[in-house]
Design a protein around this motif. Structure first.
Motif, PDB file in Angstrom:
ATOM      1  N   GLY A   6       0.803  -1.222   0.000  1.00 18.39           N
ATOM      2  CA  GLY A   6       0.000   0.000   0.000  1.00 18.39           C
ATOM      3  C   GLY A   6       0.829   1.261   0.000  1.00 18.39           C
ATOM      4  O   GLY A   6       0.487   2.254   0.657  1.00 18.39           O
ATOM      5  N   LEU A   7       1.919   1.263  -0.767  1.00 17.93           N
ATOM      6  CA  LEU A   7       2.886   2.364  -0.729  1.00 17.93           C
ATOM      7  C   LEU A   7       2.462   3.513  -1.638  1.00 17.93           C
ATOM      8  O   LEU A   7       2.202   3.321  -2.830  1.00 17.93           O
ATOM      9  CB  LEU A   7       4.263   1.853  -1.142  1.00 17.93           C
ATOM     10  CG  LEU A   7       5.406   2.875  -1.136  1.00 17.93           C
ATOM     11  CD1 LEU A   7       5.676   3.380   0.276  1.00 17.93           C
ATOM     12  CD2 LEU A   7       6.679   2.254  -1.731  1.00 17.93           C
ATOM     13  N   GLY A  21       2.775  -2.375  -4.205  1.00 18.31           N
ATOM     14  CA  GLY A  21       3.222  -3.447  -3.340  1.00 18.31           C
ATOM     15  C   GLY A  21       4.194  -4.363  -4.061  1.00 18.31           C
ATOM     16  O   GLY A  21       4.042  -4.619  -5.257  1.00 18.31           O
ATOM     17  N   PHE A  22       5.215  -4.826  -3.351  1.00 23.08           N
ATOM     18  CA  PHE A  22       6.165  -5.775  -3.922  1.00 23.08           C
ATOM     19  C   PHE A  22       6.946  -6.420  -2.784  1.00 23.08           C
ATOM     20  O   PHE A  22       6.975  -5.919  -1.664  1.00 23.08           O
ATOM     21  CB  PHE A  22       7.131  -5.106  -4.906  1.00 23.08           C
ATOM     22  CG  PHE A  22       7.935  -3.975  -4.315  1.00 23.08           C
ATOM     23  CD1 PHE A  22       9.086  -4.207  -3.580  1.00 23.08           C
ATOM     24  CD2 PHE A  22       7.533  -2.652  -4.508  1.00 23.08           C
ATOM     25  CE1 PHE A  22       9.816  -3.167  -3.038  1.00 23.08           C
ATOM     26  CE2 PHE A  22       8.257  -1.604  -3.968  1.00 23.08           C
ATOM     27  CZ  PHE A  22       9.398  -1.860  -3.234  1.00 23.08           C
ATOM     28  N   ASN A  57       3.387   1.074   3.880  1.00 21.13           N
ATOM     29  CA  ASN A  57       4.478   0.366   4.562  1.00 21.13           C
ATOM     30  C   ASN A  57       5.644   0.101   3.622  1.00 21.13           C
ATOM     31  O   ASN A  57       5.453  -0.336   2.479  1.00 21.13           O
ATOM     32  CB  ASN A  57       3.963  -0.972   5.107  1.00 21.13           C
ATOM     33  CG  ASN A  57       2.849  -0.784   6.125  1.00 21.13           C
ATOM     34  OD1 ASN A  57       3.024  -0.082   7.117  1.00 21.13           O
ATOM     35  ND2 ASN A  57       1.702  -1.403   5.875  1.00 21.13           N
ATOM     36  N   LEU A  58       6.848   0.376   4.105  1.00 25.69           N
ATOM     37  CA  LEU A  58       8.075   0.121   3.357  1.00 25.69           C
ATOM     38  C   LEU A  58       9.120  -0.352   4.354  1.00 25.69           C
ATOM     39  O   LEU A  58       9.443   0.357   5.313  1.00 25.69           O
ATOM     40  CB  LEU A  58       8.539   1.390   2.647  1.00 25.69           C
ATOM     41  CG  LEU A  58       9.832   1.297   1.837  1.00 25.69           C
ATOM     42  CD1 LEU A  58       9.691   0.314   0.679  1.00 25.69           C
ATOM     43  CD2 LEU A  58      10.242   2.675   1.316  1.00 25.69           C
ATOM     44  N   SER A 214       3.525  -7.963 -12.622  1.00 30.83           N
ATOM     45  CA  SER A 214       4.819  -8.386 -12.068  1.00 30.83           C
ATOM     46  C   SER A 214       4.911  -9.891 -12.201  1.00 30.83           C
ATOM     47  O   SER A 214       3.920 -10.579 -12.450  1.00 30.83           O
ATOM     48  CB  SER A 214       4.957  -7.955 -10.608  1.00 30.83           C
ATOM     49  OG  SER A 214       3.962  -8.565  -9.809  1.00 30.83           O
ATOM     50  N   GLY A 215       6.122 -10.403 -12.038  1.00 33.26           N
ATOM     51  CA  GLY A 215       6.295 -11.844 -12.140  1.00 33.26           C
ATOM     52  C   GLY A 215       7.752 -12.225 -12.162  1.00 33.26           C
ATOM     53  O   GLY A 215       8.636 -11.423 -11.833  1.00 33.26           O
ATOM     54  N   THR A 216       8.027 -13.462 -12.545  1.00 33.78           N
ATOM     55  CA  THR A 216       9.398 -13.939 -12.683  1.00 33.78           C
ATOM     56  C   THR A 216       9.956 -13.503 -14.027  1.00 33.78           C
ATOM     57  O   THR A 216       9.208 -13.100 -14.931  1.00 33.78           O
ATOM     58  CB  THR A 216       9.448 -15.466 -12.579  1.00 33.78           C
ATOM     59  OG1 THR A 216       8.734 -16.030 -13.699  1.00 33.78           O
ATOM     60  CG2 THR A 216       8.817 -15.954 -11.286  1.00 33.78           C
TER      61      THR A 216
END
Length: 231
Positions: A6-7, A21-22, A57-58, A214-216
């Motif tokens: 939630g940045l 988010g990550f 949050n970070l 996002s992903g690999t």
């Protein structure tokens, strides 16, 4: 190692990063991709505490970065190579590299020998002013300065942009070595999808300040490139 939920990140009252988010594990090589102006540089600056404010949050290594000042984040082991390199042109190569050691927590001020092995030209030019180096050599110097602090993670913002072609491959290979051989976590902002595919085991595509996909590394498909990365 590096996690956001939630940045939001602001310049003034404007949120540039929105609900991002990550999770980046220790030893990962993650590429941040996207068209110009979508927030890639701002995301790195947010991690370093260089925007006007954040919400959400970070955390890094279990430490809440929150309102932690930039110098304290560096001492945690976060190294940053900004777009444009930002070396000090009137300082010598030696002085620029030694600057990086002031983020160390062990008090050591010597230049690690492996830096000369990675960038032999810097050893040859130790007493030359940074401003007298070519663009590619200045980029090597900026990476060397960050390495001198003994980082756990390196944030690199388009490290091959505007670099002469004969040095681009060398810089790319060094970045891969830092990850594969030295175990340094890499977070790379990059326009070169070819290099991102070759080097990354994780990717994040930003669009209008949000995570679009996002992903690999293997999941970075031509379809994603066509939709989010083609100009």
């Amino acid at each position: 190692m590096l996690e956001a939920t939630g940045l939001f990140s602001y310049y003034g009252k404007s949120p540039i990063i929105q609900d991002v988010g990550f999770r980046i594990e220790k030893g990962a090589f993650a590429s941040i991709l996207g068209r110009n102006g979508v927030g890639k540089t701002t995301l790195l600056r947010t991690i370093m505490g260089l925007t006007d404010g954040i919400a959400g949050n970070l955390s890094f290594d279990g430490e809440n970065l929150g309102s932690m000042p930039t110098h304290a984040r560096s001492k945690l082991g976060i190294g940053y190579i900004p777009q444009g390199r930002e070396i000090i042109p009137r300082f010598t190569v030696r002085e620029n590299i030694v600057m990086g050691t002031y983020a160390r927590t062990d008090g050591k001020r010597g230049i690690p020998d492996f830096i000369y092995e990675l960038f032999p030209i810097l050893k040859e030019f130790l007493n030359r002013r940074g401003g007298d180096l070519s663009g590619g050599q200045q980029q090597q110097l900026a990476i060397a300065r960050a390495l001198a602090m003994g980082p756990k993670v390196l944030l690199l913002d388009e490290p091959t942009e505007g670099i002469q072609p004969n040095i681009v491959k060398q810089i790319e290979d060094v970045i891969v070595r830092l990850n594969r051989e030295m175990g340094i976590t890499i977070l790379l902002v990059e326009q070169n999808v070819r290099f991102a595919r070759r080097a990354s085991n994780q990717f994040i595509v930003l669009d209008k300040g949000r995570v679009a996909v996002s992903g690999t590394g293997e999941e970075l498909t031509d379809e994603i490139q066509d939709e989010y990365l083609t100009f």
